[in-house]
Design a protein around this motif. Structure first.
Motif, PDB file in Angstrom:
ATOM      1  N   UNK A  26       0.783  -1.381   0.200  1.00 20.61           N
ATOM      2  CA  UNK A  26      -0.082   0.038   0.014  1.00 20.61           C
ATOM      3  C   UNK A  26       1.042   1.211  -0.057  1.00 20.61           C
ATOM      4  N   UNK A  27       0.562   2.230  -1.002  1.00 20.38           N
ATOM      5  CA  UNK A  27       1.159   3.349  -1.029  1.00 20.38           C
ATOM      6  C   UNK A  27       0.259   4.612  -0.677  1.00 20.38           C
ATOM      7  N   UNK A  28       0.425   5.392   0.079  1.00 18.91           N
ATOM      8  CA  UNK A  28      -0.515   6.508   0.527  1.00 18.91           C
ATOM      9  C   UNK A  28       0.180   7.725   0.057  1.00 18.91           C
ATOM     10  N   UNK A  29      -0.901   8.876  -0.230  1.00 19.60           N
ATOM     11  CA  UNK A  29      -0.529  10.059  -0.626  1.00 19.60           C
ATOM     12  C   UNK A  29      -0.161  10.218  -2.031  1.00 19.60           C
ATOM     13  N   UNK A  30      -0.547   9.327  -3.021  1.00 20.28           N
ATOM     14  CA  UNK A  30      -0.117   9.485  -4.221  1.00 20.28           C
ATOM     15  C   UNK A  30      -0.596  10.738  -4.753  1.00 20.28           C
ATOM     16  N   UNK A  31       0.038  11.419  -5.495  1.00 21.01           N
ATOM     17  CA  UNK A  31      -0.498  12.575  -6.078  1.00 21.01           C
ATOM     18  C   UNK A  31      -0.554  12.635  -7.788  1.00 21.01           C
ATOM     19  N   UNK A  32       0.315  11.822  -8.181  1.00 19.41           N
ATOM     20  CA  UNK A  32       0.521  11.440  -9.727  1.00 19.41           C
ATOM     21  C   UNK A  32       0.975  10.146  -9.868  1.00 19.41           C
ATOM     22  N   UNK A  33       0.353   9.422 -11.110  1.00 15.16           N
ATOM     23  CA  UNK A  33       0.852   8.301 -11.544  1.00 15.16           C
ATOM     24  C   UNK A  33       1.397   8.300 -13.117  1.00 15.16           C
ATOM     25  N   UNK A  34       2.418   7.977 -13.347  1.00 14.45           N
ATOM     26  CA  UNK A  34       3.038   8.334 -14.780  1.00 14.45           C
ATOM     27  C   UNK A  34       3.731   7.356 -15.344  1.00 14.45           C
ATOM     28  N   UNK A  35       3.984   7.210 -16.423  1.00  8.21           N
ATOM     29  CA  UNK A  35       4.715   6.318 -17.219  1.00  8.21           C
ATOM     30  C   UNK A  35       5.886   7.216 -17.974  1.00  8.21           C
ATOM     31  N   UNK A  36       7.094   6.854 -17.906  1.00 11.18           N
ATOM     32  CA  UNK A  36       7.984   7.417 -18.580  1.00 11.18           C
ATOM     33  C   UNK A  36       8.927   6.440 -19.666  1.00 11.18           C
ATOM     34  N   UNK A  37       9.723   6.604 -20.402  1.00  9.21           N
ATOM     35  CA  UNK A  37      10.347   5.819 -21.313  1.00  9.21           C
ATOM     36  C   UNK A  37      11.753   6.213 -21.381  1.00  9.21           C
ATOM     37  N   UNK A  38      12.447   5.331 -21.639  1.00 12.48           N
ATOM     38  CA  UNK A  38      14.168   5.480 -22.129  1.00 12.48           C
ATOM     39  C   UNK A  38      14.508   4.875 -23.248  1.00 12.48           C
ATOM     40  N   UNK A  39      14.672   5.285 -24.454  1.00 13.70           N
ATOM     41  CA  UNK A  39      15.278   4.804 -25.616  1.00 13.70           C
ATOM     42  C   UNK A  39      16.835   4.563 -25.184  1.00 13.70           C
ATOM     43  N   UNK A  40      17.269   3.800 -26.124  1.00  9.84           N
ATOM     44  CA  UNK A  40      18.980   3.831 -25.896  1.00  9.84           C
ATOM     45  C   UNK A  40      19.714   4.955 -26.585  1.00  9.84           C
ATOM     46  N   UNK A  41      20.476   5.677 -25.577  1.00  5.58           N
ATOM     47  CA  UNK A  41      21.299   6.742 -26.125  1.00  5.58           C
ATOM     48  C   UNK A  41      20.508   8.147 -25.535  1.00  5.58           C
ATOM     49  N   UNK A  42      19.327   7.876 -25.054  1.00  7.02           N
ATOM     50  CA  UNK A  42      18.217   9.007 -24.938  1.00  7.02           C
ATOM     51  C   UNK A  42      18.182   9.228 -23.470  1.00  7.02           C
ATOM     52  N   UNK A  43      17.757  10.393 -23.033  1.00  9.43           N
ATOM     53  CA  UNK A  43      17.191  10.563 -21.872  1.00  9.43           C
ATOM     54  C   UNK A  43      15.830  10.092 -21.344  1.00  9.43           C
ATOM     55  N   UNK A  44      15.547   9.778 -20.178  1.00  4.24           N
ATOM     56  CA  UNK A  44      14.267   9.139 -20.054  1.00  4.24           C
ATOM     57  C   UNK A  44      13.351  10.371 -20.158  1.00  4.24           C
ATOM     58  N   UNK A  45      12.195  10.139 -20.595  1.00  6.43           N
ATOM     59  CA  UNK A  45      11.069  11.350 -20.872  1.00  6.43           C
ATOM     60  C   UNK A  45       9.835  10.722 -20.324  1.00  6.43           C
ATOM     61  N   UNK A  46       9.063  11.720 -19.938  1.00  7.61           N
ATOM     62  CA  UNK A  46       7.652  11.655 -19.507  1.00  7.61           C
ATOM     63  C   UNK A  46       6.758  11.159 -20.797  1.00  7.61           C
ATOM     64  N   UNK A  47       6.145   9.984 -20.615  1.00  6.94           N
ATOM     65  CA  UNK A  47       4.976   9.604 -21.779  1.00  6.94           C
ATOM     66  C   UNK A  47       3.644   9.994 -21.380  1.00  6.94           C
ATOM     67  N   UNK A  48       3.320   9.681 -20.056  1.00  5.97           N
ATOM     68  CA  UNK A  48       1.939  10.186 -19.824  1.00  5.97           C
ATOM     69  C   UNK A  48       1.877  10.318 -18.229  1.00  5.97           C
ATOM     70  N   UNK A  49       0.983  11.108 -18.087  1.00  5.74           N
ATOM     71  CA  UNK A  49       0.907  11.420 -16.300  1.00  5.74           C
ATOM     72  C   UNK A  49      -0.822  11.418 -16.121  1.00  5.74           C
ATOM     73  N   UNK A  50      -1.230  10.916 -15.107  1.00  6.12           N
ATOM     74  CA  UNK A  50      -2.303  11.058 -14.585  1.00  6.12           C
ATOM     75  C   UNK A  50      -2.367  11.546 -13.032  1.00  6.12           C
ATOM     76  N   UNK A  51      -3.078  12.694 -12.518  1.00  5.79           N
ATOM     77  CA  UNK A  51      -2.940  13.225 -11.509  1.00  5.79           C
ATOM     78  C   UNK A  51      -3.946  12.791 -10.651  1.00  5.79           C
ATOM     79  N   UNK A  52      -3.986  13.111  -9.213  1.00  6.74           N
ATOM     80  CA  UNK A  52      -4.901  12.793  -8.342  1.00  6.74           C
ATOM     81  C   UNK A  52      -6.101  13.420  -8.597  1.00  6.74           C
TER      82      UNK A  52
END
Length: 114
Positions: A26-52
């Protein structure tokens, strides 16, 4: 508490995948749930976010193709990915933003062949 992501795999361009992420405890106090992705040789980037509060944010490159859904009370988040393109190939990570800890999943590989 750990996040377990699943649903990645190999798919042809134009295909679909559904990623899922669930917390081991159980995790309390979640204010956002997201998916990120990282391709080879690239920085991690935000794909999608759902806020509380229900706000949705998508990377421009996935708008109209990807849909995030989730339940902060059940500590689950999903990412439906349609019309996949080779440039979507990356390791996808789920993230639960909670105070004071930021939780990350272990990553699931998505490979889109042309």
């Amino acid at each position: 508490v750990q996040l377990q992501a699943s649903g990645g795999g190999l798919v042809q361009a134009g295909g679909s995948l559904r990623l899922s992420c669930v917390a081991s405890g159980r995790i309390l106090g979640i204010w956002a749930m997201s998916w990120y992705r990282q391709a080879p040789g690239k920085e991690r980037e935000l794909v999608a976010r759902l806020t509380r509060g229900g706000s949705l944010d998508y990377a421009e490159s996935v708008k109209g193709r990807f849909t995030i859904s989730g339940n902060s009370a059940k500590n689950t988040v999903n990412l439906q990915m349609n019309s996949l393109k080779p440039e979507d190939t990356a390791v996808y990570y789920c993230n639960f933003a909670a105070k004071p800890i930021n939780y990350w999943g272990q990553g699931t590989q998505v490979t889109v062949s042309s």
